[in-house]
Design a protein around this motif. Structure first.
Motif, PDB file in Angstrom:
ATOM      1  N   ILE A  80      21.031   6.249 -28.985  1.00  0.00           N
ATOM      2  CA  ILE A  80      21.915   6.554 -30.107  1.00  0.00           C
ATOM      3  C   ILE A  80      23.305   6.907 -29.605  1.00  0.00           C
ATOM      4  O   ILE A  80      24.325   6.457 -30.160  1.00  0.00           O
ATOM      5  N   ALA A  84      19.766   0.778 -31.205  1.00  0.00           N
ATOM      6  CA  ALA A  84      20.709   1.498 -32.069  1.00  0.00           C
ATOM      7  C   ALA A  84      22.025   0.752 -32.106  1.00  0.00           C
ATOM      8  O   ALA A  84      22.412   0.072 -31.153  1.00  0.00           O
ATOM      9  N   SER A 100      19.947   3.581 -36.392  1.00  0.00           N
ATOM     10  CA  SER A 100      18.888   3.449 -35.391  1.00  0.00           C
ATOM     11  C   SER A 100      17.805   2.510 -35.893  1.00  0.00           C
ATOM     12  O   SER A 100      17.711   2.217 -37.090  1.00  0.00           O
TER      13      SER A 100
END
Length: 354
Positions: A136, A36, A335
């Motif tokens: 993330i 990410a 992502s």
């Protein structure tokens, strides 16, 4: 591997998805499978040719990224295969003061960044991601998180009872709000959106000001602090807001100058700095040492980064456009596709995560 390149200063829509050879680590380096990345205002400036007049092309953009170590070069001891790591913003700034040479090591401008399937970084330029954070969430830390940490903690020496003024609700300001609250400070935050201000209050903001309906917000800050002014301003606006910040800060207070969201080049009257005995300091992200100290505090307090939306790797241009719209609250993340599909199944893809 797939990677994005900025090939000219033609803007966001010219961001090119290309094929590149998968990089190979040499001695002291590691190969990271990027999971990410997250965007900062700096990334918009680079894409639009407004960051560095000497920018060289092509370059893989984006300084923020996390991933998994998949291969290590000879002599690597700081990390091992399988570790989840984030790269530092300045690859050569481990500790100590920032220098001209260290500034040349920034990712995503003079050097290839993280908006790719794989990246090679030196072991010394990596930070282990705290276990409690997802990929993330971890992708938001290297630039905005460390910048807010240096401003308020490393250089600002924030203390319980201090008052802090935060401009806007982007990534740096929201991290600064979270760091201010764990240190027992009083936080005043501005925005042009009442909805964003309501969300800021949910995160602990003590006072909120809509600068659209209250254009003389510096006067409101003055009143909210019993006509004293705040101890510290996290100044992300630049030339358009700095004169007001100089009025809002107390005598002997501090302004951390971080961004240029409201523009550059306006003439600034320096007399408030002199007559109020102010400290005005430019903040350029931070070192690996600061990053690691921030991670320890976040782990201790279980601070979760505030993420507005997540886009897939193939939606990178859309993510840039969304950031440019200034509709976000907190961070905008990109992502890899596998992770994105998992989020889609949970109803979280391309949506608010807070």
């Amino acid at each position: 591997m797939k990677a994005y390149e900025i090939q000219s200063n033609a803007g966001i829509d010219a961001l090119a998805l290309v094929d590149r050879p998968e990089p190979k680590p040499t001695a002291g380096q590691v190969l990271i499978q990027v999971k990410a990345t997250s965007l900062n205002y700096r990334d918009l400036l680079i894409a639009e040719g407004a960051y560095d007049a000497k920018q060289k092309y092509p370059v893989i953009p984006v300084c923020d990224g996390v991933g998994e170590v998949v291969t290590v070069g000879e002599g690597v001891t700081r990390v091992k295969i399988g570790d989840r790591v984030a790269g530092t913003f300045f690859q050569d700034w481990i500790y100590g003061s920032l220098t001209r040479e260290k500034m040349k090591s920034a990712l995503g401008s003079g050097n290839d960044g993280m908006l790719a399937e794989y990246a090679v970084l030196h072991q010394n330029d990596l930070v282990i991601l705290p276990d409690y954070l997802s990929d993330i969430e971890g992708a938001t830390l290297p630039c905005a998180g460390v910048t807010a940490w240096q401003a308020l903690v490393t250089e600002g020496n924030i203390r319980a009872g201090d008052s802090v003024l935060l401009l806007g609700t982007g990534g740096v300001s929201i991290f600064a709000l979270q760091f201010a609250k764990i240190h027992g400070a009083r936080a005043i935050i501005t925005s042009s959106s009442d909805d964003k201000l309501a969300r800021a209050r949910q995160l602990g903001a003590d006072e909120t000001i809509n600068y659209k309906t209250t254009p003389d917000w510096e006067k409101q800050v003055y009143q909210l602090t019993n006509r004293i002014g705040v101890d510290h301003v996290v100044e992300v606006g630049g030339a358009g807001t700095l004169p007001k910040s100089l009025q809002a800060v107390r005598i002997g207070g501090r302004i951390s100058l971080i961004g240029v969201l409201s523009g550059r080049g306006n003439e600034i009257d320096p007399s408030p700095i002199l007559f109020k005995n102010l400290t005005v300091q430019g903040i350029e992200v931070g070192s690996r040492e600061m990053f690691e100290a921030m991670n320890q505090a976040m782990q201790q307090h279980q601070i979760k980064p505030i993420i507005d939306r997540v886009f897939s790797f193939t939606e990178a241009r859309e993510a840039y456009h969304y950031l440019k719209s200034a509709a976000h609250f907190g961070k905008v993340v990109i992502s890899n596709d596998t992770l994105y599909e998992t989020l889609r199944e949970r109803g979280l893809a391309n949506a608010t995560l807070t």
